[in-house]
Design an enzyme around this catalytic site. Structure first.
Site, PDB file in Angstrom:
ATOM      1  N   SER A 158      -9.782  -0.144   7.216  1.00 50.80           N
ATOM      2  CA  SER A 158      -9.214  -0.080   5.865  1.00 50.80           C
ATOM      3  C   SER A 158      -8.559  -1.349   5.335  1.00 50.80           C
ATOM      4  O   SER A 158      -8.262  -1.414   4.143  1.00 50.80           O
ATOM      5  CB  SER A 158      -8.206   1.060   5.781  1.00 50.80           C
ATOM      6  OG  SER A 158      -8.895   2.260   5.607  1.00 50.80           O
ATOM      7  N   SER A 166      -9.621   2.194   3.022  1.00 53.79           N
ATOM      8  CA  SER A 166      -8.743   2.915   2.123  1.00 53.79           C
ATOM      9  C   SER A 166      -7.727   2.030   1.389  1.00 53.79           C
ATOM     10  O   SER A 166      -7.079   2.490   0.454  1.00 53.79           O
ATOM     11  CB  SER A 166      -7.976   3.973   2.904  1.00 53.79           C
ATOM     12  OG  SER A 166      -7.123   3.359   3.863  1.00 53.79           O
ATOM     13  N   LYS A 213       0.860  -1.190   0.000  1.00 50.18           N
ATOM     14  CA  LYS A 213       0.000   0.000   0.000  1.00 50.18           C
ATOM     15  C   LYS A 213       0.895   1.238   0.000  1.00 50.18           C
ATOM     16  O   LYS A 213       1.943   1.238   0.672  1.00 50.18           O
ATOM     17  CB  LYS A 213      -0.890  -0.025   1.256  1.00 50.18           C
ATOM     18  CG  LYS A 213      -1.874   1.125   1.354  1.00 50.18           C
ATOM     19  CD  LYS A 213      -2.768   0.996   2.589  1.00 50.18           C
ATOM     20  CE  LYS A 213      -3.782   2.124   2.674  1.00 50.18           C
ATOM     21  NZ  LYS A 213      -4.692   1.989   3.834  1.00 50.18           N
TER      22      LYS A 213
HETATM   23  N1  GLN Z   1     -13.089   4.701   6.581  1.00 49.89           N
HETATM   24  C1  GLN Z   1     -12.352   5.123   7.723  1.00 49.89           C
HETATM   25  C2  GLN Z   1     -11.878   6.552   7.538  1.00 49.89           C
HETATM   26  O1  GLN Z   1     -12.150   7.117   6.519  1.00 49.89           O
HETATM   27  C3  GLN Z   1     -11.225   4.201   8.005  1.00 49.89           C
HETATM   28  C4  GLN Z   1     -10.023   4.411   7.176  1.00 49.89           C
HETATM   29  C5  GLN Z   1      -8.843   3.584   7.575  1.00 49.89           C
HETATM   30  O2  GLN Z   1      -8.981   2.559   8.256  1.00 49.89           O
HETATM   31  N2  GLN Z   1      -7.662   4.025   7.197  1.00 49.89           N
HETATM   32  O3  GLN Z   1     -11.258   7.119   8.384  1.00 49.89           O
END
Ligand code: GLN
Length: 505
Positions: free
Chosen positions: A184, A160, A77
């Site tokens: 994410s 994400s 990532k």
């Molecule tokens: N959807 C969550 C956010 O937007 C989690 C994102 C994540 O785990 N990096 O913060």
């Protein structure tokens, strides 16, 4: 079976038996990446560097110096800084940024050297797309375009870590790394039909992982099977003095329970999960959960019962509050973490400005996308003097209660089972205009980050439109090996994880 349909467990055997070389595997995946650009899963590839690493891996294997994972390709990532590839966190503010060092995760998995004697010898395939600074649930917040879902290109991949999920699902990487601050790893794994685990907070080093919300951020593997995730997690974990929240021990062999019965064999139990108590939190099956997701998760619960587990109802009463609590705390930490992007030290700087203040303002306004700016503003607001007690402090207090609720539930059960998300992947654009609607989709994943618990996503079905459904398994602190054991036993008895998007697409 082709290489992109092969688990890394089998790939490791093929490499050891000299049935394939790392060069061949790497070339194979690089060609697929080139041919399947339509998913927008990768932000940077560098074939020359990947093949150079593959060559080194083959030399190590030939000399009998490889680890189990030496020569297997992995995608990272873009939140992990990586020497030789760009490290952008999918933000314009870091466009073309090259890091002078590797994140600990990248080093732990990468080529061994004098400075990195314990590197597992895996080959980096490139950097995967993500929501900008890991803020998002659909990958539509990437400054470099959304990632499409390999099961159906009109749907989001989740976020994400959507690039990592799509890369594994489309057969563009045998396995990938992800990060999970509020879901994410788990949610894109569920949306793309793959397996992923977010370990306990502190298990994997955060050094070199571009920070979003440091008290919640945790890295983990995303792969085709629980067995593959166990192999990667074992190599990713280490104690790291450069991360002050890194656990003191260096982790364990997360594969060690995979093929064992839940209870030790002295009980002579015929069923593998005899003795396991699975808790179903009633708040996870309440209003708002799509019927087909509920059906698939209930069927998975029944499958676990057929393997010998006992099902018990548990309660996590503050589940709903995890959304406001997370969306106060995560932006607060982000507003502080992202203050380093000021147009001075690295990254984008505005071309024209009047004075220092103007330079900060212009550089940050131009460099950050809308969602990142929104969160910086929210975070700064909840931390400011007049509102700190009402929002930030209050959220911290409820965070403690959420963690305590889990401990109460774990008095009644060994693992918790529920959905990963209220629904399957949605259509591109469907929720991007309404941030609050998007935040609500995180309801089942946020609380484990707030509590610091390990949790995973395991494929457990498809809806009527052939979109994957994931179930979530949550364990108590440091129970990763046990969670992976439950998931592996389930995968021995089911075949949802074997369905391939690359055949549908
Ligand atoms: N959807 C969550 C956010 O937007 C989690 C994102 C994540 O785990 N990096 O913060």
């Amino acid at each position: 079976m082709s290489w992109h349909q092969t688990s890394i467990a089998l790939m490791a055997k093929a490499l050891a038996a000299k049935e394939v070389s790392s060069m061949e595997l790497t070339q194979y995946f690089l060609s697929r990446i080139e041919a399947e650009k339509r998913w927008n899963a990768y932000l940077d590839v560098n074939a020359h560097l990947s093949l150079e690493q593959a060559n080194k891996a083959d030399t190590l294997i030939a000399a009998g110096k490889g680890t189990r994972l030496t020569g297997i390709p992995v995608a990272h990532k873009d939140v992990f800084v990586t020497r030789g590839w760009k490290s952008t966190a999918a933000s314009k503010i870091l466009e073309n940024y090259q890091s002078p060092f590797d994140a600990t995760v990248v080093a732990n998995l990468g080529m061994p050297s004098e400075k990195n004697p314990h590197g597992a010898g895996m080959v980096c395939l490139g950097k995967t797309n993500m929501d900008e600074f890991a803020m998002g649930s659909s990958n539509e917040n990437s400054a470099f375009g959304p990632v499409l879902n390999p099961w159906n290109g009109q749907y989001v991949s989740g976020g994400s870590s959507g690039g990592s999920a799509a890369a594994v699902a489309a057969g563009l990487a045998p396995i990938a790394t992800g990060s999970d601050t509020g879901g994410s790893i788990r949610q894109p794994s569920a949306f793309c039909g793959i397996t992923g685990i977010k370990p306990s907070y502190g298990r994997v080093s955060r050094y070199g992982m571009i920070a979003y919300a440091s008290s919640l951020d945790q890295a983990g593997p995303m792969g085709k099977t629980a067995e593959d995730c166990a192999l990667l997690l074992t190599a990713m974990s280490s104690h790291d003095p450069r991360d002050s929240t890194s656990l003191a021990d260096s982790g364990e062999d997360y594969s060690r329970f995979l093929n064992k019965p839940w209870q030790d064999s002295s009980t002579n139990s015929a069923k593998p999960l005899e003795g396991l108590r699975v808790g179903l939190p009633k708040e996870f099956f309440a209003e708002g959960l799509a019927q087909d997701v509920a059906n698939a998760v209930n069927a998975a619960a029944k499958a676990l019962a057929d393997l010998g587990a006992t099902l018990v109802e548990v309660s996590l009463p503050k589940t709903k509050l995890s959304i406001p609590v997370y969306y106060v705390l995560a932006p607060a930490e982000a507003s502080s973490n992202l203050s380093r992007f000021d147009g001075v030290r690295y990254g984008h700087r505005a071309n024209e400005y009047k004075d220092l203040g103007d330079m900060y303002q212009k550089s940050r306004t131009e460099g950050f996308g809308a969602e990142v700016r929104r969160r910086i503003l929210i975070g700064t607001y909840v931390l400011c003097h007049g509102y700190y007690d009402a929002y930030y402090l209050q959220a911290q207090k409820i965070r403690r209660i959420i963690a305590a609720d889990f401990q109460a539930a774990f008095n009644q059960c060994d693992v918790i089972l529920g959905p990963v998300a209220p629904d399957v992947a949605w259509r591109l654009g469907e929720k991007s205009k309404d941030p609050v609607q998007m935040y609500l989709e995180d309801i089942y994943t946020l609380s484990t980050n707030l509590a610091g618990l390990p949790a995973m996503s395991v494929p457990c079905g498809f809806n009527a439109n052939d979109l994957p459904i994931g179930m979530q398994l949550i364990g108590n602190y440091f129970s990763e090996a046990r969670l992976l054991q439950v998931a592996h036993q389930y995968q021995q008895a089911s075949d949802w994880h074997l369905r391939q998007a690359s055949e549908v697409a």
